[in-house]
Design an enzyme around this catalytic site. Structure first.
Site, short mmCIF file in Angstrom:
data_model
loop_
_atom_site.label_atom_id
_atom_site.label_comp_id
_atom_site.label_asym_id
_atom_site.label_seq_id
_atom_site.Cartn_x
_atom_site.Cartn_y
_atom_site.Cartn_z
N GLY B 55 0.82 -1.20 0.00
CA GLY B 55 0.00 0.00 0.00
C GLY B 55 0.84 1.25 0.00
CB THR B 56 3.38 2.60 -0.82
OG1 THR B 56 4.13 3.80 -0.76
CG2 THR B 56 4.06 1.69 -1.81
CB THR B 57 1.87 6.00 -4.89
OG1 THR B 57 0.55 5.62 -4.61
CG2 THR B 57 2.05 6.18 -6.39
#
Lengths: 249, 272
Positions: B55-57
């Protein structure tokens, strides 16, 4: 003193590692080897003892390629050399695998010297009985290098050096006659140094030339004979020039 | 406190530098296999357990002036936002950056470990390690832990003798060289903006703005990304942090509130 040369892990009272010194003796009995660094080549030369009639001389190659750009010549126990060369070749490839770059000459010399040192500080093994001359070009900078290692595991960079039989005479010759050379001049210097201690002739000398563009090239017997003839001619010309003025007075 | 340095020893097989003197070939590393009836299934289950959606960018791209690296700063545990201020761009050394996606601890530890290895390489060889070499070292380590539950999806960005370098390395052991990467749950959205606006000939400001916008759009649509959009630039002199903007404020910068006509007004109703 006899008590201190059994297990090499033991120092003698006056600070000697006798096994290492005996290994150096073995090197001094090995065939002569010389290396000369020029500005665009590095030349390795090895004395080849007369080949017996029945032997296939092509199977006795004394200058080994470690990678496309690094070569090794050695003096001492040839069986030990085989082991060391194999380990160095593996390390060259392993280096290519882990950092995607060919080894620098200094790196592989450091590795070989480290290996030789390990065997002077372990139980139950003896040191490698050889000194190696490592010649090559750095893959990134393109600078030619020549290194010498010895059984104790030390290494230094040299402009020119010799090891093995009568290496002192060769080294004296090089110290007197070394100057910055390139190409064929460097080859001539290496051969002249070897000829100080080896019988003349292409049969008794093995020469390999390392260049950046073409890697390692072993010179053919005929080529070596031609250069030796050149050197002889220069020598007689120099002697004649010396004698001539004396005659006039 | 005794430090556990077992992670610092390279577990990848390295021929030649073996500790055994007699045998020149080091044995391939072996790890203890768990005692279980369902060996294959056990491995799969373990991987599924620790296979988070990352969960990240994060994103990075090479352009004319160097490498641009950007990331969000949200850490989430399922639906719970555990932090809005996580540093996802890790400074390996003054000229190399790594991005974090996946397990935070895994990324942080192995990036620091990589920093150690890079520094040792510099000291031993008297020259900096290349981005190629550094990413290869990390990839080899991660490959040797394959199947053991590490979760790392990282990009190694740096500047070396050959110019700008960008590699994607993950915990499956994959390593890819490329010019544009985005990693994480918000990467599809980031790719949309990045691929649309990318040109090789951009100035540093244009590239930074593109990176910032791509991260913002990813945080807008992806619930697991948010917080602060950090943008770093890697040039010939090393990396430099360009900006760190809260994505909430970026939203109003890109889409300022316009006064609009009201369609229906509430009218006072006479009391009954």
């Amino acid at each position: 003193m006899a008590r201190y040369d059994r297990a090499i892990t033991v120092f003698s009272p006056d600070g000697h590692l006798f096994q290492v010194e005996y290994a150096l003796e073995a090197v001094r009995k090995g065939n002569a080897a010389v290396g000369v660094r020029g500005s665009d080549v590095v030349v390795l030369g090895v004395e080849r003892k007369s080949t017996p009639k029945l032997q296939d001389s092509r199977s006795v190659r004394k200058i080994a390629l470690l990678d496309d750009h690094v070569a090794l010549a050695c003096a001492g126990l040839k069986a030990d050399a085989r082991v060391l060369i194999n380990r160095a070749r593996i390390e060259c490839q392993s280096h290519r695998l882990t950092v995607e770059d060919p080894v620098t000459v200094e790196y592989i010399t450091r590795y070989i010297a480290g290996l030789q040192q390990k065997y002077t500080q372990s139980g139950g093994v003896r040191p490698f009985g050889l000194s190696t001359l490592i010649a090559g070009f750095d893959p990134c900078t393109g600078v030619p290098s020549l290194y010498l290692t010895d059984p104790s595991g030390t290494f230094q960079a040299w402009k020119a050096n010799a090891t093995g039989r009568n290496s002192n005479s060769m080294r004296e010759f090089l110290e007197k006659n070394y100057k910055e050379t390139s190409g064929q001049e460097t080859v001539k210097l290496a051969i002249r140094a070897l000829l100080e201690v080896v019988e003349s002739g292409g049969k008794n000398i093995e020469i390999a030339v390392m260049t950046k563009e073409h890697g390692l090239r072993q010179l053919e017997e005929a080529e070596i004979d031609a250069i030796v003839a050149d050197i002889d001619a220069e020598k007689t010309a120099a002697e004649a020039a010396k004698k001539a003025p004396a005659k006039e007075t | 406190m005794k430090l556990d340095t077992s992670g610092l020893e390279s577990t990848a097989p390295s021929f030649g530098s073996s500790n055994e003197l007699i045998d020149g070939f080091a044995a391939a590393p072996s790890f203890e296999v768990p005692v279980t009836t369902d060996f294959d299934g056990f491995q799969k289950e373990a991987i599924q357990m620790v296979k988070p959606a990352k969960g990240t960018t994060t994103l990075a791209f090479i352009f004319k002036e160097g490498v641009m690296v950007a990331a969000d700063s949200r850490a989430s545990m399922g639906g719970y936002i555990s932090s809005q201020s996580v540093k996802k761009i890790i400074e390996i050394n003054p000229y190399m950056l790594g991005t974090m996606a996946g397990g935070a601890a895994d990324c942080q530890f192995w990036h620091r470990n990589l920093g150690i290895k890079c520094r040792l390489h510099e000291l031993a060889n008297k020259r900096r390690i290349s981005v190629t070499g550094a990413s290869k070292l990390l990839a080899n380590i991660l490959y040797s832990y394959r199947g053991m539950g590490l979760s790392v999806g990282t990009m190694i960005a740096g500047w070396d003798e050959t110019g700008p370098g960008l590699y994607y390395v993950d915990s499956e052991g994959g390593r890819l060289k490329g010019a544009r990467f985005s990693v994480g749950s918000g990467s599809p959205y980031a790719y949309g903006v990045l691929d649309n606006g990318y040109r090789y000939d951009m100035s540093i400001e244009e590239a930074a703005e593109l990176a910032r916008r791509a991260i913002y759009h990813a945080t807008f649509r992806d619930g697991a990304s948010g917080g602060v959009a950090s943008v770093y630039y890697v040039g010939p002199d090393g990396w430099k942090k360009l900006s760190g903007d809260d994505v909430g404020e970026l939203h109003y910068k890109y889409y300022p509130v316009m006064p609009s006509t009201v369609e229906q007004e509430m009218v006072e109703v006479a009391g009954a």
